[in-house]
Design a protein around this motif. Sequence first.
Motif, PDB file in Angstrom:
ATOM      1  N   ARG A  12       0.826  -1.217   0.000  1.00 49.74           N
ATOM      2  CA  ARG A  12       0.000   0.000   0.000  1.00 49.74           C
ATOM      3  C   ARG A  12       0.857   1.263   0.000  1.00 49.74           C
ATOM      4  NH1 ARG A  12      -0.314  -2.382   4.866  1.00 49.74           N
ATOM      5  NH2 ARG A  12       0.566  -1.247   6.661  1.00 49.74           N
ATOM      6  N   GLU A  13       2.124   1.168   0.397  1.00 48.26           N
ATOM      7  CA  GLU A  13       3.025   2.318   0.377  1.00 48.26           C
ATOM      8  C   GLU A  13       3.739   2.468  -0.965  1.00 48.26           C
ATOM      9  OE1 GLU A  13       5.791   2.216   3.606  1.00 48.26           O
ATOM     10  OE2 GLU A  13       4.231   2.105   5.158  1.00 48.26           O
ATOM     11  N   ARG A  14       3.537   1.517  -1.859  1.00 47.39           N
ATOM     12  CA  ARG A  14       4.198   1.584  -3.169  1.00 47.39           C
ATOM     13  C   ARG A  14       3.240   1.080  -4.257  1.00 47.39           C
ATOM     14  NH1 ARG A  14       6.797  -3.798  -3.665  1.00 47.39           N
ATOM     15  NH2 ARG A  14       6.656  -4.869  -1.663  1.00 47.39           N
ATOM     16  N   PRO A  15       2.087   1.749  -4.419  1.00 44.92           N
ATOM     17  CA  PRO A  15       1.079   1.277  -5.381  1.00 44.92           C
ATOM     18  C   PRO A  15       1.601   1.224  -6.810  1.00 44.92           C
ATOM     19  CG  PRO A  15       0.577   3.512  -4.630  1.00 44.92           C
ATOM     20  CD  PRO A  15       1.667   2.985  -3.744  1.00 44.92           C
ATOM     21  N   GLU A  16       2.665   1.996  -7.130  1.00 45.90           N
ATOM     22  CA  GLU A  16       3.204   1.951  -8.492  1.00 45.90           C
ATOM     23  C   GLU A  16       3.820   0.589  -8.815  1.00 45.90           C
ATOM     24  OE1 GLU A  16       6.145   4.613  -6.148  1.00 45.90           O
ATOM     25  OE2 GLU A  16       4.165   3.714  -5.852  1.00 45.90           O
ATOM     26  N   ASP A  17       4.061  -0.251  -7.792  1.00 45.62           N
ATOM     27  CA  ASP A  17       4.577  -1.601  -8.042  1.00 45.62           C
ATOM     28  C   ASP A  17       3.474  -2.581  -8.437  1.00 45.62           C
ATOM     29  OD1 ASP A  17       7.226  -1.030  -7.606  1.00 45.62           O
ATOM     30  OD2 ASP A  17       7.218  -1.611  -5.497  1.00 45.62           O
ATOM     31  N   VAL A  18       2.207  -2.250  -8.118  1.00 39.56           N
ATOM     32  CA  VAL A  18       1.122  -3.198  -8.363  1.00 39.56           C
ATOM     33  C   VAL A  18       0.974  -3.538  -9.842  1.00 39.56           C
ATOM     34  CG1 VAL A  18      -1.373  -3.590  -8.169  1.00 39.56           C
ATOM     35  CG2 VAL A  18      -0.110  -2.594  -6.244  1.00 39.56           C
ATOM     36  N   PRO A  19       0.948  -2.550 -10.778  1.00 37.96           N
ATOM     37  CA  PRO A  19       0.788  -2.925 -12.190  1.00 37.96           C
ATOM     38  C   PRO A  19       1.907  -3.817 -12.717  1.00 37.96           C
ATOM     39  CG  PRO A  19       0.315  -0.588 -11.878  1.00 37.96           C
ATOM     40  CD  PRO A  19       0.908  -1.077 -10.597  1.00 37.96           C
ATOM     41  N   VAL A  20       3.165  -3.544 -12.370  1.00 37.10           N
ATOM     42  CA  VAL A  20       4.252  -4.380 -12.892  1.00 37.10           C
ATOM     43  C   VAL A  20       4.207  -5.772 -12.269  1.00 37.10           C
ATOM     44  CG1 VAL A  20       5.765  -2.459 -13.489  1.00 37.10           C
ATOM     45  CG2 VAL A  20       5.905  -3.433 -11.218  1.00 37.10           C
ATOM     46  N   LEU A  21       3.853  -5.858 -10.987  1.00 41.38           N
ATOM     47  CA  LEU A  21       3.685  -7.165 -10.367  1.00 41.38           C
ATOM     48  C   LEU A  21       2.529  -7.922 -11.004  1.00 41.38           C
ATOM     49  CD1 LEU A  21       4.204  -6.163  -6.628  1.00 41.38           C
ATOM     50  CD2 LEU A  21       5.515  -7.930  -7.812  1.00 41.38           C
ATOM     51  N   ALA A  22       1.425  -7.205 -11.261  1.00 41.13           N
ATOM     52  CA  ALA A  22       0.251  -7.852 -11.835  1.00 41.13           C
ATOM     53  C   ALA A  22       0.559  -8.429 -13.213  1.00 41.13           C
ATOM     54  CB  ALA A  22      -0.903  -6.853 -11.919  1.00 41.13           C
ATOM     55  N   ARG A  23       1.236  -7.638 -14.048  1.00 36.65           N
ATOM     56  CA  ARG A  23       1.590  -8.152 -15.383  1.00 36.65           C
ATOM     57  C   ARG A  23       2.485  -9.383 -15.282  1.00 36.65           C
ATOM     58  NH1 ARG A  23       0.155  -5.113 -19.635  1.00 36.65           N
ATOM     59  NH2 ARG A  23      -0.444  -2.930 -19.292  1.00 36.65           N
ATOM     60  N   PHE A  24       3.438  -9.330 -14.346  1.00 36.29           N
ATOM     61  CA  PHE A  24       4.342 -10.463 -14.165  1.00 36.29           C
ATOM     62  C   PHE A  24       3.561 -11.719 -13.768  1.00 36.29           C
ATOM     63  CE2 PHE A  24       6.777 -13.032 -11.102  1.00 36.29           C
ATOM     64  CZ  PHE A  24       7.825 -13.455 -11.908  1.00 36.29           C
ATOM     65  N   ALA A  46      -5.794   0.188  -6.936  1.00 39.49           N
ATOM     66  CA  ALA A  46      -6.638   0.863  -5.952  1.00 39.49           C
ATOM     67  C   ALA A  46      -6.959  -0.014  -4.753  1.00 39.49           C
ATOM     68  CB  ALA A  46      -7.938   1.319  -6.619  1.00 39.49           C
ATOM     69  N   HIS A  47      -6.709  -1.320  -4.865  1.00 45.43           N
ATOM     70  CA  HIS A  47      -7.011  -2.239  -3.755  1.00 45.43           C
ATOM     71  C   HIS A  47      -5.921  -2.130  -2.682  1.00 45.43           C
ATOM     72  CE1 HIS A  47      -9.104  -5.682  -2.012  1.00 45.43           C
ATOM     73  NE2 HIS A  47      -7.945  -6.231  -1.768  1.00 45.43           N
ATOM     74  N   PRO A  48      -6.263  -2.188  -1.385  1.00 45.13           N
ATOM     75  CA  PRO A  48      -5.244  -2.004  -0.342  1.00 45.13           C
ATOM     76  C   PRO A  48      -4.273  -3.165  -0.176  1.00 45.13           C
ATOM     77  CG  PRO A  48      -7.385  -2.498   0.646  1.00 45.13           C
ATOM     78  CD  PRO A  48      -7.638  -2.271  -0.816  1.00 45.13           C
ATOM     79  N   TRP A  49      -4.629  -4.370  -0.579  1.00 44.86           N
ATOM     80  CA  TRP A  49      -3.774  -5.543  -0.479  1.00 44.86           C
ATOM     81  C   TRP A  49      -3.141  -5.698   0.905  1.00 44.86           C
ATOM     82  CZ3 TRP A  49      -5.188  -8.481  -4.154  1.00 44.86           C
ATOM     83  CH2 TRP A  49      -5.501  -7.982  -5.408  1.00 44.86           C
ATOM     84  N   PRO A  50      -3.960  -5.928   1.939  1.00 44.35           N
ATOM     85  CA  PRO A  50      -3.397  -6.115   3.286  1.00 44.35           C
ATOM     86  C   PRO A  50      -2.451  -7.304   3.393  1.00 44.35           C
ATOM     87  CG  PRO A  50      -5.726  -6.727   3.226  1.00 44.35           C
ATOM     88  CD  PRO A  50      -5.440  -6.034   1.937  1.00 44.35           C
ATOM     89  N   GLY A  51      -2.615  -8.284   2.500  1.00 44.45           N
ATOM     90  CA  GLY A  51      -1.701  -9.427   2.490  1.00 44.45           C
ATOM     91  C   GLY A  51      -0.501  -9.222   1.595  1.00 44.45           C
ATOM     92  N   ASN A  52      -0.377  -8.003   1.036  1.00 45.61           N
ATOM     93  CA  ASN A  52       0.791  -7.592   0.259  1.00 45.61           C
ATOM     94  C   ASN A  52       0.991  -8.411  -1.013  1.00 45.61           C
ATOM     95  OD1 ASN A  52       1.907  -5.350   1.940  1.00 45.61           O
ATOM     96  ND2 ASN A  52       1.780  -6.944   3.493  1.00 45.61           N
ATOM     97  N   VAL A  53       2.234  -8.632  -1.410  1.00 45.07           N
ATOM     98  CA  VAL A  53       2.517  -9.266  -2.701  1.00 45.07           C
ATOM     99  C   VAL A  53       1.963 -10.686  -2.746  1.00 45.07           C
ATOM    100  CG1 VAL A  53       4.335  -9.950  -4.313  1.00 45.07           C
ATOM    101  CG2 VAL A  53       4.586  -7.854  -2.973  1.00 45.07           C
ATOM    102  N   ARG A  54       2.019 -11.387  -1.619  1.00 46.26           N
ATOM    103  CA  ARG A  54       1.507 -12.758  -1.601  1.00 46.26           C
ATOM    104  C   ARG A  54       0.011 -12.775  -1.894  1.00 46.26           C
ATOM    105  NH1 ARG A  54       2.650 -14.439   3.547  1.00 46.26           N
ATOM    106  NH2 ARG A  54       4.767 -14.973   2.926  1.00 46.26           N
ATOM    107  N   GLU A  55      -0.727 -11.820  -1.333  1.00 48.59           N
ATOM    108  CA  GLU A  55      -2.172 -11.755  -1.586  1.00 48.59           C
ATOM    109  C   GLU A  55      -2.457 -11.445  -3.044  1.00 48.59           C
ATOM    110  OE1 GLU A  55      -6.185  -9.235  -0.312  1.00 48.59           O
ATOM    111  OE2 GLU A  55      -4.232  -8.707   0.558  1.00 48.59           O
ATOM    112  N   LEU A  56      -1.709 -10.488  -3.609  1.00 52.81           N
ATOM    113  CA  LEU A  56      -1.874 -10.151  -5.025  1.00 52.81           C
ATOM    114  C   LEU A  56      -1.592 -11.361  -5.903  1.00 52.81           C
ATOM    115  CD1 LEU A  56      -2.255  -8.084  -7.331  1.00 52.81           C
ATOM    116  CD2 LEU A  56       0.174  -7.521  -7.095  1.00 52.81           C
ATOM    117  N   GLU A  57      -0.527 -12.082  -5.604  1.00 54.93           N
ATOM    118  CA  GLU A  57      -0.168 -13.271  -6.383  1.00 54.93           C
ATOM    119  C   GLU A  57      -1.266 -14.312  -6.322  1.00 54.93           C
ATOM    120  OE1 GLU A  57       3.448 -16.596  -6.629  1.00 54.93           O
ATOM    121  OE2 GLU A  57       3.343 -15.195  -4.939  1.00 54.93           O
TER     122      GLU A  57
END
Length: 463
Positions: free
Chosen positions: A317-329, A355-366
Amino acid sequence: MTAAAPRPRVLVVDDDPGVRYTLREILESEGLEVVEASDGADALAAFDAAPVPLVVSDLRMPRLDGMQLLRELQARTPPPRVVLITAHGSERQAVDAMKAGAFDYFKKPFETDDLLAVVRRAVEAVRLTHENEVLQGELVLARSMVFASDAMRRLAVLVARVAPKDVTVLVTGESGTGKERVAEALVRGSHRADRAFVRFNCAALSPELAEAELFGHARGAFTGAIRARPGLFGEADGGTILLDEVGELAPNAQAKLLRVLQEGEVRPVGEERARKVDVRVIAATHRDLEERVRAGAFREDLFYRLNVVQLRIPPLRERPEDVPVLARFFLERFAEQFGVSPLVVPPGLLDRLAAHPWPGNVRELENALEGLVALSPPDGLDLSLLPGAAPAGGAAPQPAGAPLPLRQRVEAYERGLIVEALRAARGNRSEAARRLGVSRVTLHDKLRKYGLGGGDEEPERGG
């Protein structure tokens, strides 16, 4: 693209207020941020409180002169560029200063052009060093993690700096931020990269078993100990050990870990004699260890031994600009894994994920994207499967970012294999069935089950 270098800060050190004023005026006109100190002792205190990349210092000063200040600053990590101001006739001292590590010098009284020529070279050297550190950091960390944010680039620089140094590192961050990935980067960048890398989750075993697992045990030390074992520290001798969730370590094991860090010795359970080990320790935790110390659950002396260098991984949540590149990966990885590539990313998906807060961070997004790719139909992604979306067809929603159940993982993988086999067989079902090692009837049933066009018989192609 690398992070832009910050506005250069320079520490000006001279016991003459008039000289300091003149230097400030000249350097600020060059766009530098100036900090002042009246002698070497004050300069050292100011540097330790807020390090700067460039120091301009007089050579002759009370308390701590320029040469002594230079030697002290050379011992700092990383050391700043030091430019010395020398008096007329002290060229020999200037040469000695250059041999001791000074970047350059100029003479007093000085001409503005001469001063600026030296300072500009020093500023350029600082800039190049910064860019090189960022690139080196990204090279080290990017093999383990995907990122685009300045916050992670700053972390990458620190990883690159500390990885080659044989020092204990404490990696902190919320669950799911990638602490183990940072530990892997530290190992790859160290001189122990080709030696053993042992991992242990301190919360995985009971206190008694954790102690025996870490430090080894003698034969018969406890029920079931039918033979002696060296323990994980013994296995990691010469290499590195990662102590994950170190905040959960039991008191007895904490005392033994402290001895390893202080003395480089382990004493297996049931043995009287200790033995030497050479192990670099990387510890990781999502806990606030200082709070654990205050609560009496963690040894204060052990905390200070582990906290030699602390690397904090910022939450997503402190680095939302990482979400799109992680998502594409992740989307590309799971599309290939499940045989549904090439995958078309629907408009608005990346903005919605960011825009999602992702409380579980990268693992939750994955986990969320694995479920999205695995459970979506072959013709496109079903965005109702995303966290926060209303479930389609009244089905019970999965917890946001929860790992897929085993059955769904197996089915998604099976569907991917079938798609790949059909693609390789150019749509020939008999050939695809042969490649998969199943009958044509079984393949037909699977095609119907996964909605892959298996409901009606189709004529064979190319057969």
